[in-house]
Design a protein around this motif. Structure first.
Motif, short mmCIF file in Angstrom:
data_model
loop_
_atom_site.label_atom_id
_atom_site.label_comp_id
_atom_site.label_asym_id
_atom_site.label_seq_id
_atom_site.Cartn_x
_atom_site.Cartn_y
_atom_site.Cartn_z
N GLN A 52 -43.44 59.65 -51.40
CA GLN A 52 -42.87 60.98 -51.22
C GLN A 52 -41.34 60.90 -51.10
O GLN A 52 -40.81 60.10 -50.34
N GLY A 53 -40.65 61.72 -51.86
CA GLY A 53 -39.21 61.84 -51.75
C GLY A 53 -38.41 60.86 -52.57
O GLY A 53 -37.17 60.95 -52.60
N PHE A 54 -39.06 59.94 -53.28
CA PHE A 54 -38.33 58.98 -54.10
C PHE A 54 -37.63 59.70 -55.25
O PHE A 54 -38.23 60.54 -55.93
N VAL A 55 -36.36 59.38 -55.49
CA VAL A 55 -35.60 59.98 -56.58
C VAL A 55 -35.21 58.93 -57.61
O VAL A 55 -35.50 59.08 -58.79
N SER A 56 -34.56 57.85 -57.17
CA SER A 56 -34.11 56.82 -58.12
C SER A 56 -33.78 55.53 -57.38
O SER A 56 -33.65 55.51 -56.15
N ARG A 57 -33.62 54.47 -58.16
CA ARG A 57 -33.30 53.17 -57.58
C ARG A 57 -32.42 52.39 -58.55
O ARG A 57 -32.63 52.43 -59.76
N GLU A 58 -31.45 51.69 -57.99
CA GLU A 58 -30.60 50.79 -58.77
C GLU A 58 -30.47 49.48 -58.01
O GLU A 58 -30.29 49.49 -56.79
N LEU A 59 -30.56 48.38 -58.72
CA LEU A 59 -30.38 47.06 -58.13
C LEU A 59 -29.11 46.48 -58.73
O LEU A 59 -28.98 46.37 -59.95
N VAL A 60 -28.17 46.13 -57.86
CA VAL A 60 -26.86 45.68 -58.31
C VAL A 60 -26.62 44.26 -57.83
O VAL A 60 -26.74 43.98 -56.63
N GLN A 61 -26.27 43.37 -58.76
CA GLN A 61 -25.91 42.01 -58.38
C GLN A 61 -24.40 42.00 -58.13
O GLN A 61 -23.61 42.34 -59.01
N LEU A 62 -24.01 41.64 -56.92
CA LEU A 62 -22.62 41.68 -56.51
C LEU A 62 -21.87 40.39 -56.83
O LEU A 62 -20.67 40.32 -56.69
N GLY A 63 -22.59 39.39 -57.24
CA GLY A 63 -21.98 38.10 -57.53
C GLY A 63 -22.69 37.02 -56.75
O GLY A 63 -23.21 37.27 -55.66
N TYR A 117 -28.37 45.65 -48.48
CA TYR A 117 -27.66 44.44 -48.90
C TYR A 117 -28.53 43.24 -48.59
O TYR A 117 -29.20 43.18 -47.56
N PHE A 118 -28.52 42.26 -49.49
CA PHE A 118 -29.28 41.04 -49.24
C PHE A 118 -28.73 39.89 -50.07
O PHE A 118 -27.93 40.10 -50.98
N LYS A 119 -29.18 38.70 -49.74
CA LYS A 119 -28.89 37.50 -50.51
C LYS A 119 -30.21 36.94 -51.00
O LYS A 119 -31.21 36.99 -50.29
N TRP A 145 -26.62 40.83 -53.43
CA TRP A 145 -27.16 42.00 -54.11
C TRP A 145 -27.07 43.23 -53.21
O TRP A 145 -26.94 43.09 -52.00
N VAL A 146 -27.20 44.40 -53.81
CA VAL A 146 -27.42 45.63 -53.07
C VAL A 146 -28.47 46.44 -53.82
O VAL A 146 -28.42 46.59 -55.04
N ASP A 147 -29.46 46.89 -53.10
CA ASP A 147 -30.53 47.74 -53.63
C ASP A 147 -30.17 49.16 -53.19
O ASP A 147 -30.05 49.43 -52.00
#
Length: 117
Positions: free
Chosen positions: A54-65, A27-29, A69-71
């Motif tokens: 190593q081990g990376f599968v996927s990533r999503e960046l979501v703007q919460l308003g 979580y961040f601003k 944000w949450v990465d």
């Protein structure tokens, strides 16, 4: 129920094949005066770097308003997630992203996915 609890519950139901994988929630601003497009551009610039870790599968960046944000990053296991944290602190492209945001150590959490539907 707060947004963190809701996200943790939602992530627990993500995919059946992910049992045992580790989900990272960061979580961040965005810093004052930093636009959403600048955050997205800097996050996109990180793709080629973290995709190789190593081990990376996927990533999503979501703007919460507003500026929140949450990465959300999925890793094969906790060890890969922890190694990525260390690598990020020495990666120029990651440090450039971090310069645009504000977060605390407690704003990043790792958890093992237990159930996905």
């Amino acid at each position: 129920m707060n947004i963190r609890t809701l996200l943790l519950i939602t992530l627990a139901f993500f995919t059946l094949n992910s049992h045992g994988q580790t989900m990272e929630l960061a979580y961040f601003k965005s810093n004052q005066g930093v636009s959403s497009s600048k955050i997205i551009k800097a996050a996109t610039a990180m793709e080629s770097t973290i995709n190789q870790w190593q081990g990376f599968v996927s990533r999503e960046l979501v703007q919460l308003g507003d500026d929140r944000w949450v990465d959300i990053v999925r890793w094969d296991n906790e060890e890969s997630a922890q190694l990525a944290v260390d690598k990020a602190m020495h990666s120029t492209v990651c440090l450039n992203f971090f310069a645009l945001i504000t977060s605390n150590e407690s704003d990043m959490q790792h958890g093992e996915i237990q159930l996905v539907q």
